[in-house]
Design an enzyme around this catalytic site. Sequence first.
Site, short mmCIF file in Angstrom:
data_model
loop_
_atom_site.label_atom_id
_atom_site.label_comp_id
_atom_site.label_asym_id
_atom_site.label_seq_id
_atom_site.Cartn_x
_atom_site.Cartn_y
_atom_site.Cartn_z
N GLY A 158 -12.43 5.85 6.33
CA GLY A 158 -11.39 6.82 6.65
C GLY A 158 -10.38 6.28 7.64
CB ALA A 159 -8.99 6.24 10.50
N GLY A 184 -2.81 -0.42 4.95
CA GLY A 184 -3.72 -1.42 4.38
C GLY A 184 -4.58 -0.78 3.29
CG HIS A 185 -7.58 2.07 4.33
ND1 HIS A 185 -7.37 2.48 5.62
CD2 HIS A 185 -8.78 1.43 4.32
CE1 HIS A 185 -8.39 2.12 6.37
NE2 HIS A 185 -9.26 1.46 5.62
CD GLU A 213 -7.28 -12.40 1.31
OE1 GLU A 213 -6.27 -12.69 2.01
OE2 GLU A 213 -7.57 -13.00 0.26
CE LYS A 214 -8.77 -5.22 9.95
NZ LYS A 214 -9.82 -4.87 10.92
CB SER A 238 -9.18 2.64 11.24
OG SER A 238 -9.12 2.54 9.84
#
Length: 258
Positions: free
Chosen positions: A33-34, A38-39, A150-151, A188
């Site tokens: 979540g948050a 990126g998501h 990839e983070k 996040s």
Amino acid sequence: MKVLNTYSDFNLWRKGLSEQAISKGVGFVPTMGALHLGHASLLTKSLNENSVTVLSIYVNPTQFNNLEDLKKYPITLAEDLELAKNLGVDVVFVPTYEEIYPDNYKFKVIENDFSLSLCGANRPGHFNGVLTVVMKLLNIIQPQRAYFGEKDFQQLMLIKSMVQAFFMQVEIVACPTMREKNGLARSSRNTRLSEVDKEKAAIIYKAIVSNQPIEKIRKCIEDEGFSVEYLVDFLGRRYIAVDVHGVRLIDNVNITKK
Ligand code: PAF
């Protein structure tokens, strides 16, 4: 968009999908979540590559070795559902601890090599929790493709190895790190940074992509008042974890292109 909370409800929905509905495949984006851009990029990729996209939102307690860190994890469910709906996600799976851990974490996936270094060295048990929850979620969702950023490169590598080791029938799709305008990797945890620290933390990316020797990179970051947990070059990648006044940020870059 459906929001489902239990394994049995999800299973019913999954079984009800027609051959036609899943012709291009089921794509899956697991998250805690948050949600941020990126998501959103993972979800957009999944939506483009599959007929159906499932998002899971579950803050997995077994991957937090520090209770305070777990308590501080940002929870923004209403906003997350809004973002998912706007993007066109089909189903959001939001389970409870009891749904995911009916065994109360008696069974776990343990990797005894790479998971013990970098983030694993400083967060004992972290990757056991990650690998266990990812295996459980993949078994529940049964996607053809699952998308990871990839983070969290160490996490991505470990998940790929687990899928290979256990002959799991899913393609793990790696997606590039999304960054703020100043280069800071989107996370996040960034919501917990002050505006000043958010600007200053841009030094992390700037320093690790620079051609400076590793000790100089460390000093640049420490000179901003941050503490470097690790900074390691390993198999063509530079990995870093930094404590930015109580907020733990990680990043990594490919160093073979230089
Ligand atoms: O990367 C994350 O957000 C989490 O580690 C994951 C993969 C959703 C497992 O809880």
